[in-house]
Design an enzyme around this catalytic site. Structure first.
Site, PDB file in Angstrom:
ATOM      1  N   TYR A   1      20.438  54.615 118.261  1.00 26.47           N
ATOM      2  CA  TYR A   1      20.642  56.079 118.065  1.00 26.47           C
ATOM      3  C   TYR A   1      19.516  56.947 118.716  1.00 26.47           C
ATOM      4  CZ  TYR A   1      21.393  60.089 115.175  1.00 26.47           C
ATOM      5  OH  TYR A   1      21.834  61.468 114.527  1.00 26.47           O
TER       6      TYR A   1
ATOM      7  N   SER B   1      17.956  64.688 116.857  1.00 26.58           N
ATOM      8  CA  SER B   1      17.864  64.169 115.521  1.00 26.58           C
ATOM      9  C   SER B   1      16.308  64.002 115.509  1.00 26.58           C
ATOM     10  CB  SER B   1      18.431  62.914 115.386  1.00 26.58           C
ATOM     11  OG  SER B   1      18.002  62.005 114.593  1.00 26.58           O
TER      12      SER B   1
HETATM   13  P1  NDP Z   1      29.808  64.015 110.536  1.00 27.94           P
HETATM   14  O1  NDP Z   1      29.912  62.798 110.552  1.00 27.94           O
HETATM   15  O2  NDP Z   1      29.734  64.814 109.253  1.00 27.94           O
HETATM   16  O3  NDP Z   1      30.515  64.967 111.638  1.00 27.94           O
HETATM   17  C1  NDP Z   1      30.792  64.327 112.922  1.00 27.94           C
HETATM   18  C2  NDP Z   1      31.545  65.296 113.753  1.00 27.94           C
HETATM   19  O4  NDP Z   1      31.413  64.784 115.306  1.00 27.94           O
HETATM   20  C3  NDP Z   1      32.869  65.486 113.336  1.00 27.94           C
HETATM   21  O5  NDP Z   1      33.382  66.909 113.917  1.00 27.94           O
HETATM   22  C4  NDP Z   1      33.672  64.409 114.221  1.00 27.94           C
HETATM   23  O6  NDP Z   1      35.044  64.654 114.433  1.00 27.94           O
HETATM   24  C5  NDP Z   1      32.974  64.552 115.631  1.00 27.94           C
HETATM   25  N1  NDP Z   1      32.968  63.334 116.168  1.00 27.94           N
HETATM   26  C6  NDP Z   1      32.354  62.019 115.811  1.00 27.94           C
HETATM   27  N2  NDP Z   1      32.759  61.155 116.970  1.00 27.94           N
HETATM   28  C7  NDP Z   1      33.366  61.820 118.024  1.00 27.94           C
HETATM   29  C8  NDP Z   1      33.682  61.349 119.192  1.00 27.94           C
HETATM   30  N3  NDP Z   1      33.890  60.286 119.437  1.00 27.94           N
HETATM   31  N4  NDP Z   1      34.358  62.688 119.902  1.00 27.94           N
HETATM   32  C9  NDP Z   1      34.131  63.785 119.538  1.00 27.94           C
HETATM   33  N5  NDP Z   1      34.052  64.208 118.352  1.00 27.94           N
HETATM   34  C10 NDP Z   1      33.419  63.319 117.585  1.00 27.94           C
HETATM   35  O7  NDP Z   1      28.212  64.177 111.165  1.00 27.94           O
HETATM   36  P2  NDP Z   1      26.978  65.393 110.951  1.00 27.94           P
HETATM   37  O8  NDP Z   1      27.757  66.579 110.722  1.00 27.94           O
HETATM   38  O9  NDP Z   1      26.067  64.825 110.087  1.00 27.94           O
HETATM   39  O10 NDP Z   1      26.366  65.296 112.352  1.00 27.94           O
HETATM   40  C11 NDP Z   1      26.413  65.860 113.397  1.00 27.94           C
HETATM   41  C12 NDP Z   1      25.407  66.005 114.423  1.00 27.94           C
HETATM   42  O11 NDP Z   1      24.314  65.910 113.806  1.00 27.94           O
HETATM   43  C13 NDP Z   1      25.488  64.622 115.007  1.00 27.94           C
HETATM   44  O12 NDP Z   1      25.325  64.496 116.257  1.00 27.94           O
HETATM   45  C14 NDP Z   1      24.543  63.670 114.330  1.00 27.94           C
HETATM   46  O13 NDP Z   1      24.001  62.772 115.168  1.00 27.94           O
HETATM   47  C15 NDP Z   1      23.431  64.777 114.023  1.00 27.94           C
HETATM   48  N6  NDP Z   1      22.550  64.435 112.944  1.00 27.94           N
HETATM   49  C16 NDP Z   1      23.055  64.562 111.649  1.00 27.94           C
HETATM   50  C17 NDP Z   1      21.793  64.051 110.907  1.00 27.94           C
HETATM   51  C18 NDP Z   1      22.285  63.968 109.138  1.00 27.94           C
HETATM   52  O14 NDP Z   1      21.369  63.240 108.367  1.00 27.94           O
HETATM   53  N7  NDP Z   1      23.557  64.097 108.633  1.00 27.94           N
HETATM   54  C19 NDP Z   1      20.579  63.850 110.992  1.00 27.94           C
HETATM   55  C20 NDP Z   1      20.289  64.063 112.410  1.00 27.94           C
HETATM   56  C21 NDP Z   1      21.054  64.579 113.438  1.00 27.94           C
HETATM   57  P3  NDP Z   1      36.240  64.204 113.246  1.00 27.94           P
HETATM   58  O15 NDP Z   1      35.922  65.012 111.957  1.00 27.94           O
HETATM   59  O16 NDP Z   1      37.453  64.661 113.935  1.00 27.94           O
HETATM   60  O17 NDP Z   1      35.718  62.941 112.910  1.00 27.94           O
END
Ligand code: NDP
Length: 246
Positions: free
Chosen positions: A155, A141
């Site tokens: 975070y 991030s």
């Molecule tokens: P989303 O919330 O859209 O998707 C999150 C994903 O992670 C889903 O597939 C979810 O599964 C899975 N997930 C959440 N918690 C768990 C857990 N405890 N165990 C296993 N899987 C889990 O998030 P983003 O696509 O936005 O984020 C993806 C990555 O990018 C993350 O690491 C986030 O921190 C990082 N990020 C995002 C930013 C943003 O602005 N969006 C900015 C910077 C970094 P399910 O669908 O089954 O819940």
């Protein structure tokens, strides 16, 4: 010749939606794909069907990232199905946010488990099954590098661990030609951080380009790292953040 044309295998954690799903779609033309998810079973299965329709073999595995046995099982399932794994993407994540005084010990432990510990365990479990020349990418991030607002200490701490992990793994696995990097997104339009959410305009105002990234902007850089162009990039953190850290 046949082996040069063989499809590769990618394992993407948190692939059911958002950035992880965009990465899965990017890889599907050239890779068989395993996605993990934790709650969104129907969406994960729907994406698997979508990937099948492109000709990829694909699989969704329910995996709680905070659970070490689950992570190992996801790697084992990938290897049982496809024999090896060429690209591992640690993407699953959460976005705990709030006043410092309100953060609980459970939230600290869970966030570190999902972002930092899971990334280490995933790489450790997968490494023996990654052929020489393979790739590991962690989704970090921009908040690991610059925190322009209050409420994100936990975070930011959990994501900054990925930089040290990638550098250490780059040394551990470099002799096998395996690269390990972090892609660090800025504000990216997903359910975690929708571009029409209450804080979106403020987030945009911190960027040089004045806009959110799309999930595919992040996926494009992951694909670059996984391709031939990425073979000399290792131990690096690549910002894909519309210049929020500029
Ligand atoms: P989303 O919330 O859209 O998707 C999150 C994903 O992670 C889903 O597939 C979810 O599964 C899975 N997930 C959440 N918690 C768990 C857990 N405890 N165990 C296993 N899987 C889990 O998030 P983003 O696509 O936005 O984020 C993806 C990555 O990018 C993350 O690491 C986030 O921190 C990082 N990020 C995002 C930013 C943003 O602005 N969006 C900015 C910077 C970094 P399910 O669908 O089954 O819940």
């Amino acid at each position: 010749m046949e082996h040069l044309m063989a499809r590769k295998v990618a394992l993407i954690t948190g692939g059911s939606r958002g950035i992880g799903a965009a990465i899965a779609r990017r890889f599907a033309p050239t890779h068989d794909v395993v996605i993990t998810y934790v709650g969104a079973t129907e969406r994960a299965e729907a994406l698997v069907e979508e990937l099948h329709a492109t000709g990829a073999r694909a699989l969704a595995v329910r995996t709680e990232a905070a659970d070490a046995a689950d992570l190992r099982a996801a790697v084992d399932r990938t290897v049982a199905e496809f024999g090896h794994v060429d690209v591992v993407v640690g993407n699953a994540g959460i976005a705990p946010y709030g006043p410092l005084a309100d953060v609980t010990l459970d939230e600290v432990d869970r966030t570190l488990a999902i972002h930092a510990r899971a990334s280490f365990l995933l790489a450790q479990a997968a490494a023996p099954h990654i052929p020489d020349g393979g790739r590991i990418v962690f989704i970090g991030s921009s908040l690991a590098d610059r925190v322009p607002y209050a409420g994100w200490s936990l975070y930011a701490m959990s994501k900054s661990a990925l930089s040290g992990l990638a550098k250490g793994l780059a040394r551990d696995l470099g002799p096998r030609g395996i690269t390990v990097n972090v892609v660090a997104p800025g504000s990216t339009d997903t359910e975690m951080n929708p571009s029409d959410g209450p804080d979106a305009d403020e987030e945009r105002s911190f960027t040089a380009l004045g806009r959110y990234c799309s999930p595919d902007d992040i996926a494009a850089t992951v694909a670059h790292l996984a391709g031939d162009g990425g073979r000399m990039i290792t131990g690096a953190v690549l910002a894909v953040d519309a210049g929020v850290t500029a």
